[in-house]
Design a protein around this motif. Sequence first.
Motif, PDB file in Angstrom:
ATOM      1  N   ALA A 149       0.831  -1.204   0.000  1.00  0.00           N
ATOM      2  CA  ALA A 149       0.000   0.000   0.000  1.00  0.00           C
ATOM      3  C   ALA A 149       0.866   1.256   0.000  1.00  0.00           C
ATOM      4  CB  ALA A 149      -0.926  -0.006   1.216  1.00  0.00           C
ATOM      5  N   GLY A 150       1.946   1.237   0.779  1.00  0.00           N
ATOM      6  CA  GLY A 150       2.841   2.393   0.819  1.00  0.00           C
ATOM      7  C   GLY A 150       3.498   2.658  -0.518  1.00  0.00           C
ATOM      8  N   ILE A 151       3.961   1.595  -1.166  1.00  0.00           N
ATOM      9  CA  ILE A 151       4.600   1.746  -2.477  1.00  0.00           C
ATOM     10  C   ILE A 151       3.599   2.268  -3.505  1.00  0.00           C
ATOM     11  CG2 ILE A 151       5.614   0.462  -4.403  1.00  0.00           C
ATOM     12  CD1 ILE A 151       6.896  -1.377  -2.258  1.00  0.00           C
ATOM     13  N   THR A 152       2.404   1.683  -3.502  1.00  0.00           N
ATOM     14  CA  THR A 152       1.388   2.068  -4.488  1.00  0.00           C
ATOM     15  C   THR A 152       0.931   3.509  -4.293  1.00  0.00           C
ATOM     16  OG1 THR A 152       0.601  -0.223  -4.579  1.00  0.00           O
ATOM     17  CG2 THR A 152      -0.871   1.484  -5.435  1.00  0.00           C
ATOM     18  N   LEU A 153       0.502   3.826  -3.083  1.00  0.00           N
ATOM     19  CA  LEU A 153      -0.032   5.165  -2.821  1.00  0.00           C
ATOM     20  C   LEU A 153       1.069   6.223  -2.835  1.00  0.00           C
ATOM     21  CD1 LEU A 153      -2.578   4.241  -0.003  1.00  0.00           C
ATOM     22  CD2 LEU A 153      -3.046   4.660  -2.430  1.00  0.00           C
ATOM     23  N   GLY A 154       2.252   5.852  -2.352  1.00  0.00           N
ATOM     24  CA  GLY A 154       3.362   6.800  -2.378  1.00  0.00           C
ATOM     25  C   GLY A 154       3.776   7.153  -3.792  1.00  0.00           C
ATOM     26  N   THR A 155       3.768   6.159  -4.672  1.00  0.00           N
ATOM     27  CA  THR A 155       4.107   6.407  -6.073  1.00  0.00           C
ATOM     28  C   THR A 155       3.073   7.315  -6.727  1.00  0.00           C
ATOM     29  OG1 THR A 155       5.246   4.283  -6.268  1.00  0.00           O
ATOM     30  CG2 THR A 155       4.486   5.304  -8.314  1.00  0.00           C
ATOM     31  N   LEU A 156       1.801   7.042  -6.470  1.00  0.00           N
ATOM     32  CA  LEU A 156       0.742   7.874  -7.044  1.00  0.00           C
ATOM     33  C   LEU A 156       0.803   9.302  -6.509  1.00  0.00           C
ATOM     34  CD1 LEU A 156      -2.218   5.342  -6.929  1.00  0.00           C
ATOM     35  CD2 LEU A 156      -1.104   6.239  -8.975  1.00  0.00           C
ATOM     36  N   ALA A 157       1.078   9.438  -5.215  1.00  0.00           N
ATOM     37  CA  ALA A 157       1.163  10.768  -4.616  1.00  0.00           C
ATOM     38  C   ALA A 157       2.338  11.553  -5.195  1.00  0.00           C
ATOM     39  CB  ALA A 157       1.297  10.651  -3.100  1.00  0.00           C
ATOM     40  N   ALA A 158       3.493  10.898  -5.313  1.00  0.00           N
ATOM     41  CA  ALA A 158       4.674  11.574  -5.857  1.00  0.00           C
ATOM     42  C   ALA A 158       4.458  11.958  -7.319  1.00  0.00           C
ATOM     43  CB  ALA A 158       5.896  10.671  -5.717  1.00  0.00           C
ATOM     44  N   PHE A 159       3.827  11.069  -8.074  1.00  0.00           N
ATOM     45  CA  PHE A 159       3.526  11.361  -9.476  1.00  0.00           C
ATOM     46  C   PHE A 159       2.572  12.554  -9.581  1.00  0.00           C
ATOM     47  CE2 PHE A 159       0.471  10.811 -12.964  1.00  0.00           C
ATOM     48  CZ  PHE A 159       1.320  10.854 -14.060  1.00  0.00           C
ATOM     49  N   SER A 160       1.540  12.557  -8.747  1.00  0.00           N
ATOM     50  CA  SER A 160       0.562  13.647  -8.779  1.00  0.00           C
ATOM     51  C   SER A 160       1.202  14.971  -8.387  1.00  0.00           C
ATOM     52  CB  SER A 160      -0.603  13.330  -7.836  1.00  0.00           C
ATOM     53  OG  SER A 160      -1.271  12.155  -8.231  1.00  0.00           O
ATOM     54  N   ALA A 161       2.066  14.933  -7.376  1.00  0.00           N
ATOM     55  CA  ALA A 161       2.731  16.155  -6.922  1.00  0.00           C
ATOM     56  C   ALA A 161       3.641  16.721  -8.004  1.00  0.00           C
ATOM     57  CB  ALA A 161       3.528  15.869  -5.655  1.00  0.00           C
ATOM     58  N   ARG A 162       4.365  15.840  -8.668  1.00  0.00           N
ATOM     59  CA  ARG A 162       5.310  16.316  -9.688  1.00  0.00           C
ATOM     60  C   ARG A 162       4.589  16.811 -10.933  1.00  0.00           C
ATOM     61  NH1 ARG A 162      10.731  13.223 -11.966  1.00  0.00           N
ATOM     62  NH2 ARG A 162      11.472  14.976 -13.240  1.00  0.00           N
ATOM     63  N   LEU A 163       3.551  16.088 -11.338  1.00  0.00           N
ATOM     64  CA  LEU A 163       2.847  16.458 -12.566  1.00  0.00           C
ATOM     65  C   LEU A 163       1.848  17.587 -12.330  1.00  0.00           C
ATOM     66  CD1 LEU A 163       2.625  15.640 -15.552  1.00  0.00           C
ATOM     67  CD2 LEU A 163       0.723  14.149 -14.912  1.00  0.00           C
ATOM     68  N   GLY A 164       1.170  17.549 -11.183  1.00  0.00           N
ATOM     69  CA  GLY A 164       0.115  18.528 -10.926  1.00  0.00           C
ATOM     70  C   GLY A 164       0.567  19.781 -10.216  1.00  0.00           C
ATOM     71  N   GLY A 165       1.758  19.753  -9.608  1.00  0.00           N
ATOM     72  CA  GLY A 165       2.225  20.933  -8.890  1.00  0.00           C
ATOM     73  C   GLY A 165       1.285  21.281  -7.748  1.00  0.00           C
ATOM     74  N   ARG A 166       0.830  22.521  -7.721  1.00  0.00           N
ATOM     75  CA  ARG A 166      -0.062  22.957  -6.643  1.00  0.00           C
ATOM     76  C   ARG A 166      -1.448  22.322  -6.745  1.00  0.00           C
ATOM     77  NH1 ARG A 166       2.373  26.490  -3.518  1.00  0.00           N
ATOM     78  NH2 ARG A 166       4.101  27.738  -4.341  1.00  0.00           N
ATOM     79  N   ARG A 167      -1.738  21.692  -7.860  1.00  0.00           N
ATOM     80  CA  ARG A 167      -2.994  20.958  -8.013  1.00  0.00           C
ATOM     81  C   ARG A 167      -2.766  19.447  -7.907  1.00  0.00           C
ATOM     82  NH1 ARG A 167      -3.506  25.350 -11.474  1.00  0.00           N
ATOM     83  NH2 ARG A 167      -5.410  26.586 -11.170  1.00  0.00           N
ATOM     84  N   GLY A 168      -1.696  19.084  -7.251  1.00  0.00           N
ATOM     85  CA  GLY A 168      -1.355  17.673  -7.132  1.00  0.00           C
ATOM     86  C   GLY A 168      -2.419  16.857  -6.418  1.00  0.00           C
ATOM     87  N   ARG A 169      -3.019  17.438  -5.393  1.00  0.00           N
ATOM     88  CA  ARG A 169      -4.045  16.701  -4.650  1.00  0.00           C
ATOM     89  C   ARG A 169      -5.293  16.494  -5.499  1.00  0.00           C
ATOM     90  NH1 ARG A 169      -3.229  20.028   1.040  1.00  0.00           N
ATOM     91  NH2 ARG A 169      -1.197  19.102   1.553  1.00  0.00           N
TER      92      ARG A 169
END
Length: 214
Positions: A149-169
């Motif tokens: 779960a940590g690997i999966t969700l952490g990867t998605l969160a990091a991807f969203s943060a990098r691609l989405g910037g301030r709209r990462g969430r």
Amino acid sequence: MALSRARLGRTTLSRAGLACGALLGAVFATLAIVLRATEGTSAPLEGLVGLGAASITLLAAAPTTLAAASDRTAEDREAGIEALAATRGLRARSLHVVRWVASMLQIGRAIALPLVGLALVTVALSSSGSMALRRVVFALGLLAFSAVAGITLGTLAAFSARLGGRRGRVLLVAIVVVPWMLAELAGRGSYSIPGALSALLSILVAAGRGGAPA
């Protein structure tokens, strides 16, 4: 790495996730003790742990994952972390990897601490060596689940943060929650990321009980 994880862990959302996980772990541990005292060795503690695991995973991981999906690149730049890293020879690309790994570790930790702690309570409540051994294996399975779960969700969160910037969430919600809702409406919940994690957890709980998934 330690600094990045510590900064993530100090966010309000991460603290909320840890607090929710700890509270739920304590509640379900208390219920396990009461159930063992009232029903004896026949108490279905694995089922109780399974119910607790689902609640802990949701309420501990969700806030922490949202915290990891914030624009941490901008936050690190404003806090001078990038400048500090540059003095030590770390490039910006390396910092992205550090944030990614820190996200996985923090989310996995938020799930594992209360979840494995709860499972170990049931080990202490075992009435025989064979039962204790089976529950230790179950606890190890839950630890592995926390890592997945940590690997999966952490990867998605990091991807969203990098691609989405301030709209990462917002991007994270679009990637995880929206497909989950659509899959549930279609009766195919396991085809989503939360559904797949839930299915994996159900398999582990069924194995801990010695039966088939419900």
